[in-house]
Design a protein around this motif. Sequence first.
Motif, PDB file in Angstrom:
ATOM      1  N   GLY A 183       1.760   4.178   3.479  1.00  0.00           N
ATOM      2  CA  GLY A 183       1.854   3.605   4.806  1.00  0.00           C
ATOM      3  C   GLY A 183       0.505   3.446   5.490  1.00  0.00           C
ATOM      4  N   GLU A 184       0.593   3.151   6.766  1.00  0.00           N
ATOM      5  CA  GLU A 184      -0.603   2.840   7.553  1.00  0.00           C
ATOM      6  C   GLU A 184      -1.527   4.052   7.707  1.00  0.00           C
ATOM      7  OE1 GLU A 184      -1.733   1.070  11.948  1.00  0.00           O
ATOM      8  OE2 GLU A 184       0.330   0.903  11.218  1.00  0.00           O
ATOM      9  N   GLU A 185      -0.950   5.221   7.888  1.00  0.00           N
ATOM     10  CA  GLU A 185      -1.759   6.436   8.070  1.00  0.00           C
ATOM     11  C   GLU A 185      -2.625   6.702   6.834  1.00  0.00           C
ATOM     12  OE1 GLU A 185      -3.356   9.569  10.051  1.00  0.00           O
ATOM     13  OE2 GLU A 185      -1.891   8.159  10.875  1.00  0.00           O
ATOM     14  N   ALA A 186      -2.054   6.556   5.655  1.00  0.00           N
ATOM     15  CA  ALA A 186      -2.808   6.764   4.417  1.00  0.00           C
ATOM     16  C   ALA A 186      -3.907   5.715   4.277  1.00  0.00           C
ATOM     17  CB  ALA A 186      -1.873   6.710   3.211  1.00  0.00           C
ATOM     18  N   GLN A 187      -3.622   4.492   4.665  1.00  0.00           N
ATOM     19  CA  GLN A 187      -4.638   3.443   4.602  1.00  0.00           C
ATOM     20  C   GLN A 187      -5.795   3.757   5.540  1.00  0.00           C
ATOM     21  OE1 GLN A 187      -2.740  -0.271   5.458  1.00  0.00           O
ATOM     22  NE2 GLN A 187      -1.715  -0.395   3.482  1.00  0.00           N
ATOM     23  N   LEU A 188      -5.486   4.211   6.735  1.00  0.00           N
ATOM     24  CA  LEU A 188      -6.537   4.547   7.696  1.00  0.00           C
ATOM     25  C   LEU A 188      -7.386   5.714   7.198  1.00  0.00           C
ATOM     26  CD1 LEU A 188      -4.610   4.148  11.073  1.00  0.00           C
ATOM     27  CD2 LEU A 188      -6.337   2.619  10.105  1.00  0.00           C
ATOM     28  N   ASN A 189      -6.737   6.711   6.599  1.00  0.00           N
ATOM     29  CA  ASN A 189      -7.478   7.841   6.025  1.00  0.00           C
ATOM     30  C   ASN A 189      -8.391   7.374   4.892  1.00  0.00           C
ATOM     31  OD1 ASN A 189      -6.324   9.662   7.782  1.00  0.00           O
ATOM     32  ND2 ASN A 189      -4.699  10.252   6.359  1.00  0.00           N
ATOM     33  N   ARG A 190      -7.866   6.511   4.039  1.00  0.00           N
ATOM     34  CA  ARG A 190      -8.665   5.983   2.926  1.00  0.00           C
ATOM     35  C   ARG A 190      -9.849   5.172   3.450  1.00  0.00           C
ATOM     36  NH1 ARG A 190     -11.238   6.485  -1.500  1.00  0.00           N
ATOM     37  NH2 ARG A 190     -11.228   4.695  -2.857  1.00  0.00           N
ATOM     38  N   LEU A 191      -9.612   4.364   4.477  1.00  0.00           N
ATOM     39  CA  LEU A 191     -10.700   3.596   5.088  1.00  0.00           C
ATOM     40  C   LEU A 191     -11.768   4.522   5.657  1.00  0.00           C
ATOM     41  CD1 LEU A 191      -8.835   0.660   6.877  1.00  0.00           C
ATOM     42  CD2 LEU A 191     -10.387   0.509   4.932  1.00  0.00           C
ATOM     43  N   ALA A 251       0.852  -1.193   0.000  1.00  0.00           N
ATOM     44  CA  ALA A 251       0.000   0.000   0.000  1.00  0.00           C
ATOM     45  C   ALA A 251       0.884   1.239   0.000  1.00  0.00           C
ATOM     46  CB  ALA A 251      -0.894  -0.005   1.224  1.00  0.00           C
ATOM     47  N   GLU A 252       0.471   2.222  -0.782  1.00  0.00           N
ATOM     48  CA  GLU A 252       1.241   3.453  -0.855  1.00  0.00           C
ATOM     49  C   GLU A 252       0.889   4.346   0.323  1.00  0.00           C
ATOM     50  OE1 GLU A 252       0.680   5.290  -4.621  1.00  0.00           O
ATOM     51  OE2 GLU A 252       1.090   3.456  -5.714  1.00  0.00           O
TER      52      GLU A 252
END
Length: 140
Positions: free
Chosen positions: A86-94, A83-84
Amino acid sequence: MDVISQLQEQVNAIAALAFNTFGTLQRDAAPVRLSPNYPEPPSAANPAAEESVNLAEQPKFMSAALVKAAQQFDTLVNALPLAEGGEEAQLNRLAELQEENDAIGQELQRQLEAAENELNRVRELFNQAADNCLNMKKPD
């Protein structure tokens, strides 16, 4: 075939191998006396020497197949794209997707309520029409 489908197939293959391995080990295990109070377990008829060698080698082959399947699974997992951001971007996308899902859910709920109101109105008109036909009245 995409990586997720390959992963699912590999999980199914591992499950089948494990199921067959455990079943074979259980089936071919020598009988064991549970307690001195129980009679001696029946002994199997003297199997041919070739069969006993095959039974001794079978768990090794099955274990090797399980290890190979697990390695293939690991290879597929490593092939998954990272995932591009990192985890913070994934959480924001979620969070964005959850908000979008909530908004669409509310819109669907409004449409459902409107459809139920329309259905009730149509039922009412149908009942009036049926009553008029039964009473031989002309519609208003």
